[in-house]
Design an enzyme around this catalytic site. Structure first.
Site, PDB file in Angstrom:
ATOM      1  N   SER B  17      57.624 116.724  35.659  1.00 53.92           N
ATOM      2  CA  SER B  17      58.915 116.870  34.886  1.00 53.92           C
ATOM      3  C   SER B  17      58.850 117.137  33.545  1.00 53.92           C
ATOM      4  CB  SER B  17      59.933 115.807  35.473  1.00 53.92           C
ATOM      5  OG  SER B  17      61.050 116.051  35.294  1.00 53.92           O
ATOM      6  N   HIS B  44      60.457 120.031  37.786  1.00 59.10           N
ATOM      7  CA  HIS B  44      61.962 119.953  37.858  1.00 59.10           C
ATOM      8  C   HIS B  44      62.447 121.007  36.830  1.00 59.10           C
ATOM      9  CE1 HIS B  44      61.708 115.492  38.744  1.00 59.10           C
ATOM     10  NE2 HIS B  44      61.797 116.343  40.114  1.00 59.10           N
ATOM     11  N   ASP B 137      60.739 110.055  40.089  1.00 60.89           N
ATOM     12  CA  ASP B 137      60.653 111.069  41.263  1.00 60.89           C
ATOM     13  C   ASP B 137      59.116 111.522  41.342  1.00 60.89           C
ATOM     14  OD1 ASP B 137      61.172 112.847  43.396  1.00 60.89           O
ATOM     15  OD2 ASP B 137      61.403 114.736  42.068  1.00 60.89           O
TER      16      ASP B 137
END
EC number: 3.1.1.61
Lengths: 274, 196
Positions: B17, B44, B137
């Site tokens: 991310s 992401h 995540d």
């Protein structure tokens, strides 16, 4: 999330039960995603075992409804993928304008945000008065929601941005009335909608349309079911009609593909050949 | 170029991310041209940010780079990118599947979803890598890969632009190896090189 709460044979048992008892056929849904959703429901609903889940589904009609609504994906937004709507406004509406009467089908419409988006486009092009938008979904709750035209107020900022990115020139807020945390969409848009339950897996074609939307529905089906549904859509689309799929979906594996010309490959809009 | 889906021994899944672009580009740049693995990258990013990332990756490697569409085949020697606004799953060993359901860990694509799916479909042949990021995540997904017998590598948080995501994986016991950012590309290249 533990991906292994529910075993493969339990899924088979559950799907057979849903089909036998209620006629809901999920057997040809794409399995990886279906398994994930069933696991998710069990975690969110705090069901300790498959037996518990199966018992609730068999014995509690309200829970069955809830399960079907949760296992099917109903995530959508107004003017989702704005460039797709920009293309429709620019390239499709001028063609639809030449017809005396316009029939559009939103197949698998979920909560109906895309139906209202299309109604707004038609209204702004002066075509809504001669249009009917058929919105169908297998979930009865969804159908009620679409009919009501009520959406959460908190999404309106995002939808307004999408609308502008899709080439909208008006003030988006003119299409709804704010009531506390809800946005109630105008009856001008609502009165042109025909909303019904329809199951793409088991029901047949019910009309002929000049345009069909079926976006982010096929991704949840396996290839066999995708083909079956595409045949159904093909049977429901007039010659020279427009087919709109999700931006990551494709006709290319289908037997109907040769009958279609890509109108906007990136936007996943096809036009049926004569 | 290997076009077959038969005999895949390894899938490399990479998640990241905030702060992961740089390590992703370095890893991709070092991938061996003769690998028998399929490489899958989940980062992401904002919806609608199409093709920019694909182009950046393609400039770093001779391997074909593709943003996944529904039911695309899993091919060895290809780099697959999770599309923005969809979860990316493995339907089985042969095909990808997409899912536009609610966000997981505030993310769609979610790294957990892809990692867990990779573990379910490929078991111990998966190599999972988790890079820099600002949310949790990926940690549980990496744990699923490790539990399935796969190999898991985590970017050393001390060398990550944002330490949080790799840190979460380590705290969860999901990290098989904690690797310095500069050593990750060579380590992965060695793992993926075709075995004689």
């Amino acid at each position: 999330m533990d991906p292994n709460i529910i075993r493969e044979e339990e899924i088979e048992q559950l799907l057979a039960g849903l089909l036998d008892l209620y006629g809901y056929d999920f057997t040809n849904y794409a399995r990886a995603s279906l398994r994930r959703r069933i696991n998710r429901i069990m975690i969110v609903d705090k069901l300790p075992s498959f037996a518990e889940l199966f018992y609730k589904i068999k014995s509690d009609p309200a829970y069955l409804k809830h399960f079907v609504a949760e296992v099917t994906v109903n995530v959508t937004e107004m003017f989702r993928d704005p460039q797709v709507y920009a293309t429709i406004r620019r390239e499709v509406l001028p063609v639809l304008a030449t017809y005396p009467f316009i029939r559009i089908w939103h197949a698998g419409c979920a909560t109906g945000e895309e139906v209202y988006s299309m109604a707004i486009l038609l209204e702004e092009s002066g075509l809504l008065h001669k249009s009917l938008l058929y919105a169908t979904d297998l979930n009865h709750n969804m159908v009620e929601q679409v009919r009501s035209g009520i959406f959460p107020m908190r999404h309106m900022k995002q939808y307004s941005e999408n609308y502008i990115a899709a080439g909208g020139k008006q003030d988006f807020s003119q299409y709804y009335t704010a009531k506390y945390d809800r946005a109630v969409f105008s009856s001008t848009l609502r009165k042109k909608l025909i909303v019904a339950t329809h199951n793409l897996v088991s029901d047949s074609s019910f009309n002929e349309f000049q345009m069909i939307f079926c976006r982010n529905v096929l991704i949840y089906f396996d290839k066999t079911l995708q083909e079956k549904v595409l045949q159904l859509l093909d049977n429901s689309l007039e010659q020279r009609g427009f087919l709109v799929l999700g931006t990551k979906e494709n006709l290319r594996f289908s037997a109907i593909a040769p009958g279609y010309l890509p109108l906007a490959p990136k936007d996943k809009i096809w036009r049926k050949r004569q | 170029m290997a076009q077959t889906t038969v005999g895949i021994r390894t899938v490399l899944v990479v998640g990241g991310s905030a702060g992961s672009l740089d390590p992703v580009l370095q890893i991709v740049g070092a991938l061996p041209a003769d690998t028998d693995a399929a490489i899958v990258i989940v980062v992401h990013r904002k919806a609608g940010s199409d093709s920019i990332l694909s182009n950046l990756l393609a400039a770093k490697t001779s391997l074909p780079v593709k943003e996944v569409e529904d039911k695309d085949p899993v091919l060895t020697g290809h780099i697959f990118l999770a599309p923005p606004d969809y979860h990316l799953l493995f339907e089985n060993r042969n095909y990808f599947a997409l899912d536009a359901s609610e966000k997981i860990n505030y993310s769609r694509p979610s790294i957990d979803v892809t990692f867990e799916s990779a573990a379910a479909a490929f078991g111990s042949t998966v190599v999972g890598v988790l890079l820099s990021g600002a949310n949790a995540d990926g940690a549980e997904g990496l744990a699923a890969i490790r539990n399935a017998g796969g190999l898991t590598l985590v970017q050393d948080p001390a060398t990550a632009e944002v330490y949080y995501m790799p840190q979460q994986a380590i705290l969860l016991g999901a990290a098989g190896q904690v690797v310095h950012k500069d050593q990750l590309p060579a380590r992965l290249a060695a793992l993926l090189r075709r075995q004689p």
